[in-house]
Design a protein around this motif. Sequence first.
Motif, PDB file in Angstrom:
ATOM      1  N   GLY A   1       0.793  -1.219   0.000  1.00 35.56           N
ATOM      2  CA  GLY A   1       0.000   0.000   0.000  1.00 35.56           C
ATOM      3  C   GLY A   1       0.827   1.271   0.000  1.00 35.56           C
ATOM      4  O   GLY A   1       0.271   2.380   0.002  1.00 35.56           O
ATOM      5  N   LEU A   2       2.147   1.145  -0.026  1.00 30.92           N
ATOM      6  CA  LEU A   2       3.036   2.305  -0.096  1.00 30.92           C
ATOM      7  C   LEU A   2       3.237   2.721  -1.545  1.00 30.92           C
ATOM      8  O   LEU A   2       3.053   1.923  -2.480  1.00 30.92           O
ATOM      9  N   GLN A   3       3.678   3.962  -1.750  1.00 25.84           N
ATOM     10  CA  GLN A   3       3.932   4.483  -3.086  1.00 25.84           C
ATOM     11  C   GLN A   3       5.430   4.529  -3.354  1.00 25.84           C
ATOM     12  O   GLN A   3       6.150   5.320  -2.727  1.00 25.84           O
ATOM     13  N   PRO A   4       5.900   3.698  -4.280  1.00 24.85           N
ATOM     14  CA  PRO A   4       7.320   3.753  -4.623  1.00 24.85           C
ATOM     15  C   PRO A   4       7.663   5.094  -5.259  1.00 24.85           C
ATOM     16  O   PRO A   4       6.897   5.636  -6.052  1.00 24.85           O
ATOM     17  N   GLY A   5       8.799   5.652  -4.873  1.00 21.79           N
ATOM     18  CA  GLY A   5       9.205   6.948  -5.387  1.00 21.79           C
ATOM     19  C   GLY A   5       8.730   8.105  -4.539  1.00 21.79           C
ATOM     20  O   GLY A   5       9.250   9.217  -4.654  1.00 21.79           O
ATOM     21  N   LYS A   6       7.750   7.859  -3.696  1.00 27.44           N
ATOM     22  CA  LYS A   6       7.219   8.898  -2.799  1.00 27.44           C
ATOM     23  C   LYS A   6       7.409   8.494  -1.335  1.00 27.44           C
ATOM     24  O   LYS A   6       8.098   9.171  -0.586  1.00 27.44           O
ATOM     25  N   ASP A   7       6.783   7.401  -0.926  1.00 32.63           N
ATOM     26  CA  ASP A   7       6.976   6.927   0.444  1.00 32.63           C
ATOM     27  C   ASP A   7       8.385   6.366   0.643  1.00 32.63           C
ATOM     28  O   ASP A   7       8.946   6.452   1.740  1.00 32.63           O
ATOM     29  N   ILE A   8       8.918   5.788  -0.402  1.00 33.87           N
ATOM     30  CA  ILE A   8      10.297   5.271  -0.380  1.00 33.87           C
ATOM     31  C   ILE A   8      11.022   5.786  -1.624  1.00 33.87           C
ATOM     32  O   ILE A   8      10.593   5.525  -2.752  1.00 33.87           O
ATOM     33  N   VAL A   9      12.092   6.528  -1.414  1.00 37.01           N
ATOM     34  CA  VAL A   9      12.922   7.003  -2.527  1.00 37.01           C
ATOM     35  C   VAL A   9      13.671   5.811  -3.110  1.00 37.01           C
ATOM     36  O   VAL A   9      14.247   5.003  -2.360  1.00 37.01           O
ATOM     37  N   ILE A  10      13.670   5.684  -4.434  1.00 36.80           N
ATOM     38  CA  ILE A  10      14.298   4.532  -5.084  1.00 36.80           C
ATOM     39  C   ILE A  10      15.388   5.001  -6.046  1.00 36.80           C
ATOM     40  O   ILE A  10      15.153   5.832  -6.924  1.00 36.80           O
ATOM     41  N   ILE A  11      16.578   4.436  -5.859  1.00 32.72           N
ATOM     42  CA  ILE A  11      17.719   4.684  -6.742  1.00 32.72           C
ATOM     43  C   ILE A  11      18.119   3.349  -7.352  1.00 32.72           C
ATOM     44  O   ILE A  11      18.275   2.354  -6.632  1.00 32.72           O
ATOM     45  N   SER A  12      18.303   3.328  -8.672  1.00 32.97           N
ATOM     46  CA  SER A  12      18.630   2.089  -9.357  1.00 32.97           C
ATOM     47  C   SER A  12      19.788   2.312 -10.324  1.00 32.97           C
ATOM     48  O   SER A  12      20.175   3.445 -10.608  1.00 32.97           O
ATOM     49  N   VAL A  13      20.328   1.212 -10.825  1.00 34.74           N
ATOM     50  CA  VAL A  13      21.447   1.265 -11.762  1.00 34.74           C
ATOM     51  C   VAL A  13      21.150   0.379 -12.965  1.00 34.74           C
ATOM     52  O   VAL A  13      20.663  -0.732 -12.803  1.00 34.74           O
ATOM     53  N   ASP A  14      21.403   0.850 -14.139  1.00 37.37           N
ATOM     54  CA  ASP A  14      21.414   0.157 -15.432  1.00 37.37           C
ATOM     55  C   ASP A  14      20.883   1.079 -16.534  1.00 37.37           C
ATOM     56  O   ASP A  14      21.584   1.363 -17.487  1.00 37.37           O
ATOM     57  N   GLY A  15      19.614   1.501 -16.409  1.00 40.44           N
ATOM     58  CA  GLY A  15      19.038   2.340 -17.449  1.00 40.44           C
ATOM     59  C   GLY A  15      18.190   1.584 -18.442  1.00 40.44           C
ATOM     60  O   GLY A  15      18.047   1.999 -19.596  1.00 40.44           O
ATOM     61  N   GLU A  16      17.604   0.455 -18.002  1.00 42.90           N
ATOM     62  CA  GLU A  16      16.688  -0.280 -18.864  1.00 42.90           C
ATOM     63  C   GLU A  16      15.472   0.585 -19.187  1.00 42.90           C
ATOM     64  O   GLU A  16      15.111   1.488 -18.429  1.00 42.90           O
ATOM     65  N   GLN A  17      14.822   0.292 -20.312  1.00 40.00           N
ATOM     66  CA  GLN A  17      13.640   1.049 -20.710  1.00 40.00           C
ATOM     67  C   GLN A  17      12.575   1.033 -19.622  1.00 40.00           C
ATOM     68  O   GLN A  17      11.956   2.053 -19.325  1.00 40.00           O
ATOM     69  N   ALA A  18      12.377  -0.126 -18.996  1.00 37.84           N
ATOM     70  CA  ALA A  18      11.344  -0.232 -17.967  1.00 37.84           C
ATOM     71  C   ALA A  18      11.653   0.667 -16.777  1.00 37.84           C
ATOM     72  O   ALA A  18      10.749   1.224 -16.156  1.00 37.84           O
ATOM     73  N   ALA A  19      12.927   0.828 -16.451  1.00 38.58           N
ATOM     74  CA  ALA A  19      13.303   1.686 -15.333  1.00 38.58           C
ATOM     75  C   ALA A  19      13.119   3.159 -15.693  1.00 38.58           C
ATOM     76  O   ALA A  19      12.672   3.959 -14.862  1.00 38.58           O
TER      77      ALA A  19
END
Length: 330
Positions: A250-268
């Motif tokens: 029920g949390l909102q990714p990117g808002k309730d939890i800041v998300i940092i990722s590596v690669d640069g895939e289209q989906a990301a």
Amino acid sequence: MIPAMKKTFRLAAVLLLIPMVLCGCTASRPDDAPASASPALLLGFSQLGAESAWRLGNTRSIQEAAEKAGVALMYLDANQKQAEQIKHIRSFIAYQVDVIAFSPKVETGWDNVLREAKEAGIPVLLTDRMIRTEDESLYAGFIGSDFFQEGVSAGEFLLQKMKGQTDVRIVELSGTIDSTPMCQRGEGFRAALEGHPELQIIQSVSGDFLRTKGRECMKELLETCERIDVLYAHNDAMALGAITAIEETGLQPGKDIVIISVDGEQAAIDALRKGQINCVVECTPMIGDTIMELSKRLAAGEEIPRVTHPQERVFSEFDSDLDSLLPRGY
């Protein structure tokens, strides 16, 4: 082996390997060239696997670059097993390829087989991941990303994002244990956060660079951690799996939890545009052309740079040009 015999042996090797390489053996030649002509370069490549869109893009880049460059490519997939890669390298030695290239699953355990390649006079090119060895002469060079800088870039974004905040709790989804990107992305991230005690990594678990494990690990972290403010994922596949787990709570990714990722895939990048990811550090898989260029130089007896890094960038919520980005291709 005299040149004429080696030429015949190499052609036979290509024909024998066709069933093994799943159509990965390609050689381009003029229409008027004799069918028996031997390619200018025979490259044996052991791919780590097909675990992500990144890896599939990397494979496609290598196969397309080989065809464009007129290189005969003996391509084998190790299915995430180091033992299979060692078998592949030994088969390439037996077939007298001109150059061996591979993306090592982990950093250690390669000395014996690479010593065999050296004794056979076959140069070895590392791609995507490095190895640890006391004998640096066992490989000719490395082509791949600067993983330490990727970790630094991830940390620098977080410093900007969380400026002025206190008691920021971070969880880390790391990659395959003892792999170069896992080690260096973690080290770079920590180096960037040094001197900032308000940014605390409370747990770090390995998701093995897999989307399914990213989801499983994030679900467990959400159940066991009192509060999570930031997720640092060592690749997009794990980040995307974690997003699913976060949404299921029920949390909102990117808002309730800041998300940092590596690669640069289209989906990301798509998730970044939607606000589900806050920062994506690029790690391009499109290095096929450079692999072919370096392999040709090695086959010609030339020296190559010890390390070759592609140009890469960082994408984040602070960018104004995200909608204008071209399709990623992976």
